[in-house]
Design a protein around this motif. Structure first.
Motif, short mmCIF file in Angstrom:
data_model
loop_
_atom_site.label_atom_id
_atom_site.label_comp_id
_atom_site.label_asym_id
_atom_site.label_seq_id
_atom_site.Cartn_x
_atom_site.Cartn_y
_atom_site.Cartn_z
N GLU A 40 46.48 28.18 41.98
CA GLU A 40 47.47 28.09 42.88
C GLU A 40 47.27 29.01 44.24
O GLU A 40 46.60 30.09 44.20
CB GLU A 40 48.94 28.98 42.33
N LEU A 41 47.40 28.37 45.19
CA LEU A 41 47.09 29.03 46.60
C LEU A 41 48.18 29.59 47.20
O LEU A 41 49.31 28.92 47.15
CB LEU A 41 46.58 27.96 47.53
N SER A 42 48.06 30.79 47.72
CA SER A 42 49.20 31.34 48.57
C SER A 42 49.53 30.40 49.67
O SER A 42 48.57 29.72 50.19
CB SER A 42 49.07 32.69 48.88
N ALA A 43 50.49 30.70 50.59
CA ALA A 43 50.68 29.96 51.83
C ALA A 43 49.43 30.32 52.79
O ALA A 43 49.09 29.67 53.63
CB ALA A 43 52.12 30.44 52.29
N GLU A 44 49.05 31.67 52.82
CA GLU A 44 48.05 32.02 53.69
C GLU A 44 46.76 31.54 53.48
O GLU A 44 45.87 31.14 54.11
CB GLU A 44 47.91 33.72 53.52
N GLN A 45 46.49 31.24 52.02
CA GLN A 45 45.19 30.67 51.82
C GLN A 45 45.30 29.29 52.01
O GLN A 45 44.19 28.54 52.50
CB GLN A 45 45.02 30.74 50.16
N LYS A 46 46.22 28.66 51.70
CA LYS A 46 46.49 27.10 52.16
C LYS A 46 46.28 26.90 53.48
O LYS A 46 45.77 26.13 53.94
CB LYS A 46 47.68 26.57 51.54
N GLU A 47 46.76 27.74 54.45
CA GLU A 47 46.92 27.49 55.73
C GLU A 47 45.22 27.72 56.29
O GLU A 47 44.46 27.04 57.08
CB GLU A 47 47.52 28.85 56.63
N PHE A 48 44.64 28.95 55.65
CA PHE A 48 43.25 29.22 55.91
C PHE A 48 42.33 27.78 55.60
O PHE A 48 41.52 27.38 56.29
CB PHE A 48 42.68 30.13 55.20
N PHE A 49 42.58 27.15 54.33
CA PHE A 49 41.88 26.10 54.03
C PHE A 49 41.89 24.74 54.70
O PHE A 49 41.24 24.09 55.11
CB PHE A 49 41.95 25.55 52.39
N ASP A 50 43.30 24.57 55.17
CA ASP A 50 43.63 23.61 55.96
C ASP A 50 42.91 23.89 57.47
O ASP A 50 42.40 22.73 58.00
CB ASP A 50 45.22 23.52 56.30
N LEU A 51 42.84 24.99 57.99
CA LEU A 51 41.80 25.19 59.15
C LEU A 51 40.60 24.98 58.76
O LEU A 51 39.96 24.30 59.63
CB LEU A 51 42.36 26.57 59.57
N TRP A 52 40.20 25.40 57.74
CA TRP A 52 38.87 25.23 57.46
C TRP A 52 38.36 23.78 57.42
O TRP A 52 37.25 23.57 57.95
CB TRP A 52 38.48 25.97 55.93
N ALA A 53 39.12 22.93 56.87
CA ALA A 53 38.74 21.52 56.75
C ALA A 53 38.63 20.87 58.21
O ALA A 53 38.06 19.90 58.08
CB ALA A 53 40.14 20.72 56.15
N SER A 54 39.29 21.53 59.10
CA SER A 54 39.19 20.65 60.39
C SER A 54 38.09 21.44 61.22
O SER A 54 37.71 20.83 62.24
CB SER A 54 40.34 21.17 61.26
N LEU A 55 37.18 22.38 60.71
CA LEU A 55 35.86 22.75 61.54
C LEU A 55 34.89 21.80 61.24
O LEU A 55 34.71 20.94 60.22
CB LEU A 55 35.72 24.05 60.73
N VAL A 68 30.49 21.26 60.96
CA VAL A 68 29.66 21.81 59.85
C VAL A 68 28.99 23.27 60.50
O VAL A 68 28.86 24.31 59.73
CB VAL A 68 28.30 20.84 59.43
N ASP A 69 28.79 23.14 61.69
CA ASP A 69 28.22 24.23 62.41
C ASP A 69 29.34 25.49 62.59
O ASP A 69 29.05 26.74 62.39
CB ASP A 69 27.88 24.10 63.87
N GLU A 70 30.56 25.22 62.67
CA GLU A 70 31.42 26.36 62.56
C GLU A 70 31.86 26.73 61.17
O GLU A 70 31.97 28.10 61.47
CB GLU A 70 32.63 25.78 63.19
N LYS A 71 31.53 26.08 60.26
CA LYS A 71 31.87 26.54 58.95
C LYS A 71 30.68 27.43 58.60
O LYS A 71 30.56 28.52 57.80
CB LYS A 71 32.02 25.26 57.87
N ASP A 72 29.32 27.22 59.03
CA ASP A 72 28.15 27.70 58.85
C ASP A 72 28.35 29.02 59.46
O ASP A 72 27.91 30.12 58.78
CB ASP A 72 26.96 27.08 59.39
N LEU A 73 28.81 29.14 60.73
CA LEU A 73 28.91 30.45 61.31
C LEU A 73 30.07 31.26 60.70
O LEU A 73 29.66 32.55 60.51
CB LEU A 73 29.45 30.12 62.84
N ILE A 74 31.32 30.79 60.08
CA ILE A 74 32.07 31.55 59.59
C ILE A 74 31.59 32.03 58.26
O ILE A 74 31.89 33.37 57.77
CB ILE A 74 33.38 30.77 59.18
N GLU A 75 30.77 31.24 57.67
CA GLU A 75 30.41 31.71 56.07
C GLU A 75 29.27 33.03 56.60
O GLU A 75 29.37 33.90 55.74
CB GLU A 75 29.60 30.62 55.60
N ARG A 76 28.59 32.86 57.57
CA ARG A 76 27.65 34.04 57.93
C ARG A 76 28.38 35.23 58.25
O ARG A 76 27.98 36.54 58.03
CB ARG A 76 26.58 33.73 59.00
N ILE A 77 29.48 35.29 58.93
CA ILE A 77 30.20 36.19 59.51
C ILE A 77 30.87 36.80 58.17
O ILE A 77 30.75 38.15 58.00
CB ILE A 77 31.46 35.76 60.36
#
Length: 118
Positions: free
Chosen positions: A73-88, A90-99
């Motif tokens: 079960e995802l919290s509202a905050e986690q769901k929002e994060f994953f919704d945002l993540w889905a719109s990134l 591949v390069d943006e996701k890679d950058l976030i992962e490194r950060i």
């Protein structure tokens, strides 16, 4: 190998876990009550778009719907994060992962220094 899933039983299971009625499922998924009622009463297989709406209402993905494992079960905050993540991209996701990994490494180093393990 083909895995068959009884979509009606799975939807019922998820509704029961939440204590939901067909009415609540219809409201949460944005579908009409008649659509939900027909799904069960006529024993029809839901279309992909209907199943996506149901999953969205339940707060799960299609992958989680069809998974054998435990649902997370995802919290509202986690769901929002994953919704945002889905719109990134591949390069943006890679950058976030490194950060995140950098932050994680920094946090572990500070914790070890406080314990005298530097």
């Amino acid at each position: 190998m083909v895995i068959a899933v009884d979509t009606h039983a799975r939807i019922r299971q998820l509704m029961q876990e939440r204590g939901w009625t067909e009415y609540r499922l219809a409201k949460e998924s944005g579908l009409s009550q008649s659509t939900i009622a027909n799904l069960f009463n006529r024993n029809t297989v839901p279309s992909v778009s209907t199943l996506e709406s149901i999953c969205e209402g339940l707060g799960i993905t299609l992958g989680q719907f069809f998974s054998d494992g435990n649902l997370v079960e995802l919290s509202a905050e986690q769901k929002e994060f994953f919704d945002l993540w889905a719109s990134l991209t591949v390069d943006e996701k890679d950058l976030i992962e490194r950060i995140v990994k950098k932050f994680k490494g920094s946090h572990s180093q500070r914790r070890n220094q406080r314990k005298g393990h530097s």
